[in-house]
Design a protein around this motif. Structure first.
Motif, PDB file in Angstrom:
ATOM      1  N   VAL A  71       4.601 -33.141  -4.148  1.00  0.00           N
ATOM      2  CA  VAL A  71       4.105 -31.831  -3.722  1.00  0.00           C
ATOM      3  C   VAL A  71       4.049 -31.810  -2.204  1.00  0.00           C
ATOM      4  CG1 VAL A  71       1.720 -32.603  -4.103  1.00  0.00           C
ATOM      5  CG2 VAL A  71       2.207 -30.167  -3.898  1.00  0.00           C
ATOM      6  N   THR A  72       4.654 -30.798  -1.608  1.00  0.00           N
ATOM      7  CA  THR A  72       4.787 -30.770  -0.152  1.00  0.00           C
ATOM      8  C   THR A  72       5.107 -29.367   0.344  1.00  0.00           C
ATOM      9  OG1 THR A  72       5.940 -31.804   1.721  1.00  0.00           O
ATOM     10  CG2 THR A  72       7.271 -31.277  -0.211  1.00  0.00           C
ATOM     11  N   ALA A  73       4.797 -29.152   1.626  1.00  0.00           N
ATOM     12  CA  ALA A  73       5.222 -27.932   2.313  1.00  0.00           C
ATOM     13  C   ALA A  73       6.413 -28.218   3.226  1.00  0.00           C
ATOM     14  CB  ALA A  73       4.063 -27.350   3.127  1.00  0.00           C
ATOM     15  N   ASP A  74       6.908 -29.453   3.227  1.00  0.00           N
ATOM     16  CA  ASP A  74       8.050 -29.807   4.071  1.00  0.00           C
ATOM     17  C   ASP A  74       9.319 -29.155   3.522  1.00  0.00           C
ATOM     18  OD1 ASP A  74       8.755 -32.094   6.293  1.00  0.00           O
ATOM     19  OD2 ASP A  74      10.421 -31.734   4.909  1.00  0.00           O
ATOM     20  N   ASP A  75      10.038 -28.447   4.385  1.00  0.00           N
ATOM     21  CA  ASP A  75      11.197 -27.682   3.935  1.00  0.00           C
ATOM     22  C   ASP A  75      12.423 -28.530   3.644  1.00  0.00           C
ATOM     23  OD1 ASP A  75       9.862 -25.257   4.087  1.00  0.00           O
ATOM     24  OD2 ASP A  75      10.373 -24.976   6.198  1.00  0.00           O
ATOM     25  N   GLY A  76      12.510 -29.718   4.256  1.00  0.00           N
ATOM     26  CA  GLY A  76      13.746 -30.473   4.140  1.00  0.00           C
ATOM     27  C   GLY A  76      13.748 -31.576   3.115  1.00  0.00           C
ATOM     28  N   ILE A  77      12.684 -31.699   2.336  1.00  0.00           N
ATOM     29  CA  ILE A  77      12.559 -32.861   1.462  1.00  0.00           C
ATOM     30  C   ILE A  77      13.384 -32.755   0.184  1.00  0.00           C
ATOM     31  CG2 ILE A  77      10.558 -32.095   0.132  1.00  0.00           C
ATOM     32  CD1 ILE A  77       9.404 -34.910   0.441  1.00  0.00           C
ATOM     33  N   ALA A  78      13.645 -31.558  -0.295  1.00  0.00           N
ATOM     34  CA  ALA A  78      14.244 -31.384  -1.619  1.00  0.00           C
ATOM     35  C   ALA A  78      15.576 -32.117  -1.765  1.00  0.00           C
ATOM     36  CB  ALA A  78      14.418 -29.899  -1.923  1.00  0.00           C
ATOM     37  N   ARG A  79      16.425 -32.015  -0.777  1.00  0.00           N
ATOM     38  CA  ARG A  79      17.759 -32.612  -0.893  1.00  0.00           C
ATOM     39  C   ARG A  79      17.728 -34.132  -0.801  1.00  0.00           C
ATOM     40  NH1 ARG A  79      19.541 -33.938   4.212  1.00  0.00           N
ATOM     41  NH2 ARG A  79      18.308 -33.069   5.944  1.00  0.00           N
ATOM     42  N   LEU A  80      16.587 -34.708  -0.410  1.00  0.00           N
ATOM     43  CA  LEU A  80      16.476 -36.151  -0.232  1.00  0.00           C
ATOM     44  C   LEU A  80      15.819 -36.865  -1.409  1.00  0.00           C
ATOM     45  CD1 LEU A  80      15.196 -36.095   3.469  1.00  0.00           C
ATOM     46  CD2 LEU A  80      17.553 -36.441   2.691  1.00  0.00           C
ATOM     47  N   LEU A  81      15.238 -36.108  -2.330  1.00  0.00           N
ATOM     48  CA  LEU A  81      14.497 -36.728  -3.422  1.00  0.00           C
ATOM     49  C   LEU A  81      15.431 -37.410  -4.418  1.00  0.00           C
ATOM     50  CD1 LEU A  81      11.815 -34.005  -4.219  1.00  0.00           C
ATOM     51  CD2 LEU A  81      11.449 -36.215  -3.100  1.00  0.00           C
ATOM     52  N   PRO A  82      15.006 -38.547  -4.984  1.00  0.00           N
ATOM     53  CA  PRO A  82      15.801 -39.196  -6.031  1.00  0.00           C
ATOM     54  C   PRO A  82      15.952 -38.288  -7.241  1.00  0.00           C
ATOM     55  CG  PRO A  82      14.075 -40.664  -5.206  1.00  0.00           C
ATOM     56  CD  PRO A  82      13.796 -39.305  -4.647  1.00  0.00           C
ATOM     57  N   ALA A  83      17.019 -38.504  -7.979  1.00  0.00           N
ATOM     58  CA  ALA A  83      17.258 -37.720  -9.187  1.00  0.00           C
ATOM     59  C   ALA A  83      16.087 -37.862 -10.147  1.00  0.00           C
ATOM     60  CB  ALA A  83      18.543 -38.177  -9.855  1.00  0.00           C
ATOM     61  N   GLY A  84      15.689 -36.734 -10.738  1.00  0.00           N
ATOM     62  CA  GLY A  84      14.625 -36.741 -11.724  1.00  0.00           C
ATOM     63  C   GLY A  84      13.240 -36.493 -11.179  1.00  0.00           C
ATOM     64  N   VAL A  85      13.060 -36.599  -9.866  1.00  0.00           N
ATOM     65  CA  VAL A  85      11.756 -36.327  -9.265  1.00  0.00           C
ATOM     66  C   VAL A  85      11.535 -34.818  -9.210  1.00  0.00           C
ATOM     67  CG1 VAL A  85      10.360 -36.517  -7.166  1.00  0.00           C
ATOM     68  CG2 VAL A  85      11.731 -38.469  -7.945  1.00  0.00           C
ATOM     69  N   VAL A  86      10.361 -34.389  -9.651  1.00  0.00           N
ATOM     70  CA  VAL A  86      10.025 -32.964  -9.678  1.00  0.00           C
ATOM     71  C   VAL A  86       9.405 -32.570  -8.344  1.00  0.00           C
ATOM     72  CG1 VAL A  86       8.621 -31.192 -10.821  1.00  0.00           C
ATOM     73  CG2 VAL A  86       9.665 -33.044 -12.166  1.00  0.00           C
ATOM     74  N   LEU A  87       9.848 -31.459  -7.784  1.00  0.00           N
ATOM     75  CA  LEU A  87       9.307 -30.963  -6.519  1.00  0.00           C
ATOM     76  C   LEU A  87       8.405 -29.762  -6.773  1.00  0.00           C
ATOM     77  CD1 LEU A  87       9.263 -30.931  -3.395  1.00  0.00           C
ATOM     78  CD2 LEU A  87      11.256 -29.415  -3.500  1.00  0.00           C
ATOM     79  N   VAL A  88       7.180 -29.830  -6.255  1.00  0.00           N
ATOM     80  CA  VAL A  88       6.260 -28.690  -6.255  1.00  0.00           C
ATOM     81  C   VAL A  88       6.073 -28.289  -4.799  1.00  0.00           C
ATOM     82  CG1 VAL A  88       3.911 -27.900  -6.730  1.00  0.00           C
ATOM     83  CG2 VAL A  88       5.093 -29.390  -8.369  1.00  0.00           C
ATOM     84  N   ARG A  89       6.397 -27.061  -4.486  1.00  0.00           N
ATOM     85  CA  ARG A  89       6.344 -26.593  -3.095  1.00  0.00           C
ATOM     86  C   ARG A  89       5.014 -25.909  -2.792  1.00  0.00           C
ATOM     87  NH1 ARG A  89      11.098 -26.654  -0.351  1.00  0.00           N
ATOM     88  NH2 ARG A  89      13.041 -26.858  -1.530  1.00  0.00           N
ATOM     89  N   GLU A  90       4.429 -26.312  -1.668  1.00  0.00           N
ATOM     90  CA  GLU A  90       3.274 -25.586  -1.139  1.00  0.00           C
ATOM     91  C   GLU A  90       3.770 -24.531  -0.154  1.00  0.00           C
ATOM     92  OE1 GLU A  90      -0.401 -28.236  -0.267  1.00  0.00           O
ATOM     93  OE2 GLU A  90       1.374 -29.355   0.400  1.00  0.00           O
ATOM     94  N   ARG A  91       3.092 -23.410  -0.090  1.00  0.00           N
ATOM     95  CA  ARG A  91       3.453 -22.414   0.918  1.00  0.00           C
ATOM     96  C   ARG A  91       3.132 -22.914   2.313  1.00  0.00           C
ATOM     97  NH1 ARG A  91       1.656 -16.494  -1.548  1.00  0.00           N
ATOM     98  NH2 ARG A  91       3.033 -16.552  -3.395  1.00  0.00           N
ATOM     99  N   GLU A  92       2.033 -23.646   2.424  1.00  0.00           N
ATOM    100  CA  GLU A  92       1.652 -24.273   3.675  1.00  0.00           C
ATOM    101  C   GLU A  92       0.841 -25.510   3.358  1.00  0.00           C
ATOM    102  OE1 GLU A  92      -0.825 -21.743   5.992  1.00  0.00           O
ATOM    103  OE2 GLU A  92      -2.139 -21.241   4.332  1.00  0.00           O
TER     104      GLU A  92
END
Length: 199
Positions: A55-76
């Protein structure tokens, strides 16, 4: 009810993370990123962990995550407890949930697996950091409402929430979060490949 765990890892935007590490040789942003991804990778390789949620508000992390890891985005970025509350709301009450800070550079999968196996016996659990005042791992068994209280004196506050302290040895990487230049120097030999690469 599954005995497997969902591990939630809150990641502060890298540009804002690890301000106390300014004196290390590598750029602070690179160190924060390496710490986070080493921790995430360890969680994905841990027996008994069925899902890792970042879980993060960092915009650039999604493309770096290992396969299968779920991303939850914070607005801030609103703090670790708010991030975990958001992640826990997405995971739901039917799963065992665990939180890890994104700076456990010396953590081994076997150490995390052992702690989670013990935590499965109690509704809530906590592991103290090396100083004994902060917290690293915090857990809530399926059916238990999520609650966390990271920050100053968090170990005592987690105990106040009903978390059972887990008997994790003092030398375990699960107790060794990396916050200061001294931590960095001490833990580097045990750290993951990414962190060694930015040293």
């Amino acid at each position: 009810m599954s005995g497997a765990w969902t591990v939630m890892i809150p990641v502060k935007p890298f540009a804002e993370a690890k301000s106390r590490l300014e004196v290390v040789g590598a750029a602070r942003v690179d160190v924060a990123r390496a710490l986070a991804f080493d921790t995430i990778e360890v969680a994905t390789r841990t027996s008994g962990v069925e899902r890792v949620v970042v879980v993060t508000a960092d915009d650039g992390i999604a493309r770096l995550l290992p396969a299968g890891v779920v991303l939850v985005r914070e607005r801030e970025a609103t703090g670790i407890d708010a991030a975990l509350a958001l992640a826990a709301s997405r995971v739901g009450l039917r799963r065992n949930r665990a939180a890890l800070p994104a700076d456990l550079a010396a953590l081994a999968p076997t150490e995390l697996a052992s702690a989670l196996a013990i935590a499965a016996a109690v509704p809530r659990a906590v592991v103290a950091d090396a100083a004994g005042t902060g917290s690293t791992l915090v857990t809530a068994r399926a059916g238990t409402v999520w609650a966390s209280a990271y920050g100053s004196d968090s170990f005592a506050r987690h105990r106040g929430l009903g978390c059972q302290p887990l008997p994790v040895r003092a030398t375990s990487g699960l107790r060794r979060d990396l916050d200061t230049p001294d931590d960095f120097a001490e833990l580097l030999p045990r750290a993951g490949v990414r962190l060694r690469g930015v040293a």
